[in-house]
Enzyme design. Structure first.
Site, PDB file in Angstrom:
ATOM      1  N   GLU A 137     -12.775   6.138  -9.465  1.00 56.51           N
ATOM      2  CA  GLU A 137     -11.733   4.911  -9.340  1.00 56.51           C
ATOM      3  C   GLU A 137     -12.117   3.556  -9.865  1.00 56.51           C
ATOM      4  O   GLU A 137     -12.890   3.439  -9.524  1.00 56.51           O
ATOM      5  CB  GLU A 137     -11.118   4.940  -7.996  1.00 56.51           C
ATOM      6  CG  GLU A 137     -10.507   6.751  -7.285  1.00 56.51           C
ATOM      7  CD  GLU A 137      -9.767   6.427  -6.214  1.00 56.51           C
ATOM      8  OE1 GLU A 137      -9.144   5.384  -5.534  1.00 56.51           O
ATOM      9  OE2 GLU A 137      -9.275   7.766  -6.245  1.00 56.51           O
ATOM     10  N   HIS A 253       0.094  -0.677  -7.233  1.00 56.01           N
ATOM     11  CA  HIS A 253      -0.782   0.312  -8.153  1.00 56.01           C
ATOM     12  C   HIS A 253       0.381  -0.005  -9.479  1.00 56.01           C
ATOM     13  O   HIS A 253       1.460  -0.097  -9.472  1.00 56.01           O
ATOM     14  CB  HIS A 253      -0.586   1.416  -6.890  1.00 56.01           C
ATOM     15  CG  HIS A 253      -1.445   2.167  -6.969  1.00 56.01           C
ATOM     16  ND1 HIS A 253      -1.396   2.869  -8.375  1.00 56.01           N
ATOM     17  CD2 HIS A 253      -2.396   2.795  -6.654  1.00 56.01           C
ATOM     18  CE1 HIS A 253      -2.247   3.766  -8.695  1.00 56.01           C
ATOM     19  NE2 HIS A 253      -2.864   3.869  -7.469  1.00 56.01           N
ATOM     20  N   ARG A 299      -7.449  -3.710 -10.269  1.00 55.13           N
ATOM     21  CA  ARG A 299      -6.577  -2.697 -10.159  1.00 55.13           C
ATOM     22  C   ARG A 299      -5.067  -3.481 -10.465  1.00 55.13           C
ATOM     23  O   ARG A 299      -3.683  -3.437 -11.137  1.00 55.13           O
ATOM     24  CB  ARG A 299      -5.483  -2.355  -8.932  1.00 55.13           C
ATOM     25  CG  ARG A 299      -4.928  -1.115  -8.210  1.00 55.13           C
ATOM     26  CD  ARG A 299      -4.868  -0.534  -6.761  1.00 55.13           C
ATOM     27  NE  ARG A 299      -5.602   1.165  -6.702  1.00 55.13           N
ATOM     28  CZ  ARG A 299      -5.642   1.309  -5.771  1.00 55.13           C
ATOM     29  NH1 ARG A 299      -5.128   0.829  -4.442  1.00 55.13           N
ATOM     30  NH2 ARG A 299      -6.439   2.694  -5.495  1.00 55.13           N
ATOM     31  N   HIS A 360       1.964  -1.411  -3.186  1.00 53.20           N
ATOM     32  CA  HIS A 360       1.564  -0.202  -2.933  1.00 53.20           C
ATOM     33  C   HIS A 360       0.904  -0.610  -1.576  1.00 53.20           C
ATOM     34  O   HIS A 360       0.696  -0.010  -0.406  1.00 53.20           O
ATOM     35  CB  HIS A 360       0.774   0.062  -3.664  1.00 53.20           C
ATOM     36  CG  HIS A 360      -0.565   1.122  -3.566  1.00 53.20           C
ATOM     37  ND1 HIS A 360       0.232   2.510  -3.355  1.00 53.20           N
ATOM     38  CD2 HIS A 360      -1.870   1.286  -3.403  1.00 53.20           C
ATOM     39  CE1 HIS A 360      -1.050   3.591  -2.915  1.00 53.20           C
ATOM     40  NE2 HIS A 360      -2.273   2.524  -3.035  1.00 53.20           N
ATOM     41  N   ARG A 395      -8.152  -5.532  -3.415  1.00 56.69           N
ATOM     42  CA  ARG A 395      -8.494  -4.423  -2.430  1.00 56.69           C
ATOM     43  C   ARG A 395      -9.296  -3.559  -3.490  1.00 56.69           C
ATOM     44  O   ARG A 395      -8.121  -3.470  -4.503  1.00 56.69           O
ATOM     45  CB  ARG A 395      -7.983  -2.959  -1.266  1.00 56.69           C
ATOM     46  CG  ARG A 395      -8.264  -2.066  -0.743  1.00 56.69           C
ATOM     47  CD  ARG A 395      -7.380  -1.819   0.311  1.00 56.69           C
ATOM     48  NE  ARG A 395      -6.206  -0.728  -0.899  1.00 56.69           N
ATOM     49  CZ  ARG A 395      -6.055   0.341  -0.962  1.00 56.69           C
ATOM     50  NH1 ARG A 395      -7.138   1.332  -1.291  1.00 56.69           N
ATOM     51  NH2 ARG A 395      -4.964   0.948  -1.097  1.00 56.69           N
TER      52      ARG A 395
END
Ligand code: SIN
Length: 546
Positions: A137, A253, A299, A360, A395
């Protein structure tokens, strides 16, 4: 930890409703846990079997944010991986704000907790050698994400909930809404709750209260979070005098379905991990203009890039393209996403998926140390409700379920080590009351909540300015004045009051941070300021009648 402390920004009552512990129905436990996501349930499982544990949840036990987690759990298992590399990636994504000690705990205790999940029977995907399959990811420098198709959170939560339901020492109370943390002389004594209708107050007393109530995604109108994520935990902790930290860091997100009928369904980052690329309205890839890691950049970077593409071209969404993979692979690897998209006429093996960023995850929350202690004796916080510094300003993907596991288990260890003092209950019932006179007034909470969510979305979103934030604060203050002194006689009014308290702190934190860092981007201060920057912005609630 260097901190910038702001004393209670929005003045608030200590308690939201009238009560007197002398007359309240009450029960006693050793540990009371607020919230039934992975952090809450795993904390309960980690407590010794000779403790009496209560889990309260405002909905039914299976409704929480963890269940919706698609991607997986980060753990360094590959032979070329290491806890040091996981540590480094977490710090890189966190944009200079992570707490090293907490991150060390996270990455070094990951594998033992995953082994524990396997013992509970969690069915993670495995390769042909029966080893846990690892995928990639964003911002991970190696394949490190274990998963169960694209419904990892559901598999983990279902397994843990059935394990906890079999335990004689754990009581689960659903449709039980925590209104306030009960404190006496600054120490946590229990939780004041009500039923769905807001009509039956009950106090649950315990020497250990764990706030695992999730984040504050529902402050925003566009979010992947379930309706329960109204930030109740942080708000009630603040009223009790707890410290809240890093609230300005709200994660958006990058790839949430953008379809007229559904704008909250997540298209997992793991889809990009399997090679999906982002394209604009002309079908052109654009991520190379924004970051060398392109679609797998952190992200915050990808969300901002998409947002800028949308603004520049005046479009409502971009596209995620995974058409290089065939139907069989996609149905097998991403069964939930594949069928959800298909239900809207999108066959992801042939069609681009329309996506846009959406709120998110809340990096900020109740400030804790690396053992989940808050500044209030007896009050702990874990999971998204907590802020222990592991996520910093942004995060790293798939570190959130892991956080719930590692720090939930740490709370279990604390309970075990302090069993003797925790077990002493004589004279425990505190004498606390709130007899403030409230006004009885009909308020359309639903429409006020909608107004609040919309201003938070538009003004406190991916890109902020002093003007947008001040405008949002004006709205928060105006709505606050409408409900000031009004009796919180139903759950929706309690949620609204919680959301207002938290929104004010989020906005104040975002105004105070005059730089851009991680998920907090100010177009009037676009640079990261590594010289004069404030490290953690902390608010401390000021209980006025404790
Ligand atoms: C995702 O699957 O993209 C979400 C995982 C996460 O939030 O870490």
């Amino acid at each position: 930890m260097q901190e910038y402390m702001i004393e209670g920004y929005l003045k608030t009552d200590r308690y939201l409703v009238n009560f007197n512990t002398e007359d309240l129905p009450s029960e006693f436990f050793d540990v009371v846990i607020i919230g039934s996501g992975i952090a809450g349930v795993y904390t309960a499982l980690s407590c010794p079997r000779n403790t009496r544990v209560l889990i309260i949840t405002k909905e039914s036990i299976e409704i929480n944010n963890s269940v919706l987690a698609q991607g997986g759990i980060a753990v360094s298992l590959d032979q070329n991986d290491s806890t040091d590399l996981h540590f480094k990636d977490t710090l890189y994504a966190g944009a200079g704000l992570c707490d090293d000690t907490a991150v060390k705990a996270l990455v070094t205790e990951a594998a033992e907790n995953i082994a524990n999940l396997c013992l509970y029977g969690v069915n993670f995907d495995r390769d042909s050698h029966r080893r846990l399959s690892l995928t990639r990811e964003g911002a991970h420098s190696i394949n490190r994400i274990i998963h169960t198709g694209d419904a990892t959170g559901k598999e983990v939560c279902d397994t843990l909930v059935s394990a906890v339901s079999c335990l004689d020492n754990v009581v689960i109370k659903e449709q039980t809404f925590a209104i306030d943390i009960l404190t006496e002389k600054g120490e946590c004594k229990g939780v004041l709750t009500t039923n769905e209708e807001g009509t039956e107050l009950v106090a649950y007393y315990a020497p250990v209260v764990v706030c695992a109530s999730g984040g504050y995604g529902r402050l925003y109108s566009k979010t992947t979070n379930p309706e329960v994520a109204t930030g109740d935990g942080a708000s009630m902790a603040y009223r009790a005098g707890a410290e809240l930290m890093d609230l300005e860091f709200v994660q958006f997100h990058p790839t949430v379905l953008c379809h007229p009928e559904n704008q909250s369904f997540l298209i997992s980052e793991a889809v990009r991990g399997e090679g999906a690329v982002l394209r604009n309205h002309k079908g052109e890839r654009f991520m190379e203009q924004y970051h060398p890691l392109k679609e797998l950049a952190p992200r915050d970077v990808v969300s901002r890039a998409i947002f800028q593409e949308m603004q520049k071209n005046n479009i409502s969404h971009v596209f995620l393209d995974i058409t290089h993979k065939d139907k069989e692979f996609l149905e097998n690897r991403f069964p939930t996403i594949y069928s959800k998209c298909l239900s809207y006429g999108i066959d992801m093996s042939k069609d681009y998926i329309p996506v846009a960023p959406s709120q998110h995850y809340s990096m900020g929350g109740i400030k804790t140390d690396e053992w989940a202690n808050t500044n209030i004796l007896g009050l702990y916080a874990v999971g998204e409700a907590a802020c222990n510094g592991i996520h910093g300003a942004n995060r790293l993907a798939s570190n959130s379920l892991l956080e719930g596991l590692v720090f939930g288990r740490r709370i279990g260890k604390i309970v075990k080590e302090n069993l003797d003092s925790i077990k002493i209950r004589e004279g425990f019932k505190p004498k606390i009351k709130n007899d403030r006179k409230y006004i009885e007034k009909e308020i359309d909470c639903r429409s006020l909540i909608k107004r609040l969510q919309s201003v938070m979305n538009n003004n406190v979103g991916i890109i902020r300015t002093k003007e947008s934030l001040n405008e949002a604060m004006e709205t928060v203050m105006e709505i606050s004045s409408l409900v000031e002194g009004v009796n919180a006689s139903n759950v929706q009014m309690i949620e609204l009051k919680n959301m207002l308290i938290l929104s004010a702190q989020v906005i104040k934190a975002a105004l105070t941070r005059k730089e851009s860092r991680g998920a907090h981007y100010r177009s009037d201060y676009p640079d990261t300021d590594d010289i004069n920057w404030l490290r953690n912005i902390v608010f401390r609630g000021e209980p006025n009648n404790d």
